[in-house]
Design a protein around this motif. Structure first.
Motif, short mmCIF file in Angstrom:
data_model
loop_
_atom_site.label_atom_id
_atom_site.label_comp_id
_atom_site.label_asym_id
_atom_site.label_seq_id
_atom_site.Cartn_x
_atom_site.Cartn_y
_atom_site.Cartn_z
N ARG A 88 0.86 -1.19 0.00
CA ARG A 88 0.00 0.00 0.00
C ARG A 88 0.90 1.24 0.00
N VAL A 89 1.21 1.71 -1.18
CA VAL A 89 2.08 2.86 -1.36
C VAL A 89 1.69 3.51 -2.68
N GLY A 90 1.92 4.80 -2.83
CA GLY A 90 1.57 5.47 -4.08
C GLY A 90 1.13 6.89 -3.83
N SER A 91 0.78 7.59 -4.89
CA SER A 91 0.50 9.02 -4.80
C SER A 91 -0.71 9.34 -3.93
N ARG A 92 -1.67 8.43 -3.80
CA ARG A 92 -2.84 8.75 -2.98
C ARG A 92 -2.50 8.81 -1.49
N PHE A 93 -1.35 8.27 -1.11
CA PHE A 93 -0.92 8.30 0.29
C PHE A 93 0.08 9.43 0.55
N GLU A 94 0.19 10.37 -0.38
CA GLU A 94 1.18 11.44 -0.27
C GLU A 94 0.51 12.78 0.00
N THR A 95 1.34 13.78 0.26
CA THR A 95 0.89 15.16 0.42
C THR A 95 1.46 15.99 -0.74
N VAL A 96 1.08 17.25 -0.77
CA VAL A 96 1.63 18.14 -1.80
C VAL A 96 3.15 18.17 -1.69
N GLN A 97 3.67 18.16 -0.46
CA GLN A 97 5.11 18.24 -0.24
C GLN A 97 5.84 16.95 -0.59
N THR A 98 5.15 15.81 -0.48
CA THR A 98 5.82 14.53 -0.73
C THR A 98 5.37 13.87 -2.03
N ASN A 99 4.59 14.55 -2.85
CA ASN A 99 4.10 13.94 -4.08
C ASN A 99 5.26 13.48 -4.96
N GLY A 100 5.23 12.21 -5.32
CA GLY A 100 6.29 11.61 -6.11
C GLY A 100 7.26 10.78 -5.30
N LEU A 101 7.17 10.84 -3.98
CA LEU A 101 8.12 10.15 -3.12
C LEU A 101 7.99 8.63 -3.24
N SER A 102 6.77 8.12 -3.37
CA SER A 102 6.58 6.67 -3.50
C SER A 102 7.27 6.15 -4.76
N HIS A 103 7.09 6.85 -5.86
CA HIS A 103 7.71 6.46 -7.12
C HIS A 103 9.23 6.57 -7.03
N PHE A 104 9.72 7.64 -6.42
CA PHE A 104 11.17 7.81 -6.29
C PHE A 104 11.76 6.72 -5.39
N LEU A 105 11.05 6.37 -4.33
CA LEU A 105 11.50 5.30 -3.44
C LEU A 105 11.58 3.98 -4.19
N GLU A 106 10.63 3.73 -5.07
CA GLU A 106 10.69 2.52 -5.90
C GLU A 106 12.01 2.44 -6.64
N PHE A 135 6.61 -5.17 -6.59
CA PHE A 135 8.02 -5.48 -6.78
C PHE A 135 8.11 -6.98 -6.96
N SER A 136 8.73 -7.43 -8.05
CA SER A 136 8.66 -8.85 -8.34
C SER A 136 9.87 -9.32 -9.12
N VAL A 137 9.99 -10.65 -9.17
CA VAL A 137 11.00 -11.28 -10.00
C VAL A 137 10.43 -12.60 -10.50
N THR A 138 10.59 -12.88 -11.79
CA THR A 138 10.19 -14.14 -12.41
C THR A 138 11.45 -14.81 -12.95
N LEU A 139 11.61 -16.10 -12.65
CA LEU A 139 12.88 -16.74 -12.97
C LEU A 139 12.73 -18.26 -12.95
N PRO A 140 13.77 -19.01 -13.30
CA PRO A 140 13.68 -20.47 -13.27
C PRO A 140 13.34 -20.99 -11.88
N PRO A 141 12.54 -22.02 -11.77
CA PRO A 141 12.13 -22.52 -10.46
C PRO A 141 13.29 -22.88 -9.55
N GLU A 142 14.37 -23.41 -10.11
CA GLU A 142 15.50 -23.81 -9.28
C GLU A 142 16.22 -22.62 -8.64
N SER A 143 15.93 -21.41 -9.10
CA SER A 143 16.58 -20.21 -8.55
C SER A 143 15.75 -19.54 -7.47
#
Length: 441
Positions: free
Chosen positions: A46-64, A102-110
């Protein structure tokens, strides 16, 4: 590890899945797809622009962006990416309005080694090279601006029009001034607030062993801190009449958005909303494309989408059109929705929508990413259901329910129209007349 929900196996024709809650409060959903040749692990937050303020708008994306910039052991973004890619996969991340994945797709053995790396990256970011990453994100922001630095992205502008006083109207990326103000202290505080187990769901899917996946969850993600569930106020609906905004932009076409405030993901109308979208735009034989493109040749492409939030939603019609056709196409879209609000869909349309919905749910068996997102999104926003339950609820929707929902949406106090382009020779006035003349059903 304690089980606070259920360990659901194959029964009554349902696909097997398991849900557990770790000792630190992290919810984990495991959905094996043994017929596949890849494994998938993802964290939904649960992160994104709807959880931000005018001062922090864009912080979720930058943190990503900053999460993949290094850990105490892997010092640089290159080392992080090389570690994952050496295992056969690569890191994926995206920030939406109200969640991040945030994800990763890879061979099952990994999967085991990848899960260890993944937990390290998510829990131990060093936020290295912050000034360098600011340059990258500021370049990304430029994609939505014109030569004079004005916002011209139609999706961004339409949300600002719909939600003028709520964070749902913020852009996901923020602006350059905000991004350049971010520092390590802000990043760490945002990370601690959002990347806590109370606001996260971990998903394993694909060719995995469920017992091994749950062991990896505890081993690799059991050190995440609990925190508190992140909440924000619901948007008020204070609109009394149709709104329109025309933004001048030198381009070959006008980007048109015809939007209606709709229902939330938790609404009792949610199943009817699903089926309404399939009646409107689920292939080239459905109402929208057939009416606007096939029958009248008004534009090359037109689409409809539903953006659902936990407490609100938007029905969004989008088209790139000749400047002088903006008013005509807007009128056709409004009349199309009004027609549905008066008569509802035909039996043939509804039968097709039911069939395609059932097929789409079955097709998730071929995609670990889609299946993980379906389950994890349901858990994250407290609207969990199985694919089988979704099919059943949608199949039960009647033509009358779709008609009544379309009539409820097709009202001037829900309408917001945006045009980004060159509306000359009175086309701006014609468009305004269409919008303000809309009386609904």
């Amino acid at each position: 590890m304690r089980d606070v929900t259920r360990d659901r196996r194959e029964q009554s024709g349902e696909r097997p899945f398991r849900i557990k809650t770790l000792s630190n409060g992290l919810r984990v959903v495991v959905a094996p797809q043994p017929q596949l040749h890849r494994a998938h692990v993802a964290l939904y937050v649960r992160v994104g622009s709807r959880f931000e303020t005018v001062q922090t708008n864009g912080l979720s994306h930058f943190l990503e962006h900053m999460l993949y910039r290094g850990t105490p052991r892997l010092k640089t973004a290159h080392e992080v990416n090389h570690a994952f890619e050496s295992l056969g996969g690569y890191l994926y991340a995206a920030t939406q309005t109200d969640f991040g994945v945030f994800s990763v797709t890879l061979p099952p053995e990994s999967l085991g080694e990848a899960s260890q790396l993944f937990g390290e990256v998510l829990a131990e970011p060093t936020f290295a090279d912050i000034e360098l990453e600011k340059e990258i994100v500021c370049e990304e922001i430029l994609e939505d601006l014109d030569d004079e630095g004005r916002q011209v992205d139609a999706d961004n502008l339409s949300r600002q029009l719909i939600y003028p006083t709520h964070p749902l109207g913020f852009t996901i990326t923020g602006d350059e001034e905000r991004v350049r103000s971010f520092d390590h202290t802000m990043l760490r505080a945002h990370h601690a607030r959002h990347y806590a187990t109370a606001s996260s769901v971990l998903a394993f899917s694909g060719n995995i062993d469920p017992d091994q996946a749950l062991e990896l969850a505890e081993k690799c993600f059991g050190h995440l801190l609990p925190g508190d569930v992140v909440h924000t106020d619901a948007p008020l609906h204070e609109q009394a009449k149709a709104r329109i905004q025309i933004v001048e932009n030198v381009s070959s076409q006008t980007e048109l958005r015809v939007c209606f405030r709709a229902v939330s993901e938790r609404s009792t109308h949610r199943a009817a909303m699903d089926m309404l979208m399939r009646i409107l735009d689920d292939g080239m034989s459905t109402r929208l494309y057939h009416r606007i493109c096939d029958s009248k040749g008004l534009c090359y492409d037109v689409s409809a989408a539903f953006d659902g939030y936990e407490d609100d939603g938007v029905l969004d019609f989008a088209a790139g059109v000749q400047h002088a056709r903006s008013s005509v196409i807007t009128k056709e879209i409004l009349e199309l929705l009004r027609d549905l609000g008066k008569l509802g869909p035909s039996d043939t349309e509804l039968a097709k929508a039911r069939h395609r919905n059932a097929w789409e749910m079955r097709s998730m068996l071929d995609s670990p990413e889609d299946l993980a997102g379906f389950y994890a999104g349901g858990l994250l926003f407290d609207r969990f259901e199985t694919p089988e339950a979704r099919v059943a609820s949608n199949r039960a929707v009647t033509s009358e329910e779709i008609r009544d929902l379309a009539a409820m949406l097709a009202q001037p106090e829900r309408l917001n129209v945006l045009a980004v382009g060159l509306l000359e020779d009175g086309e701006d006035e014609r468009l305004e007349d269409v919008v303000h003349g809309f009386t609904g059903v």
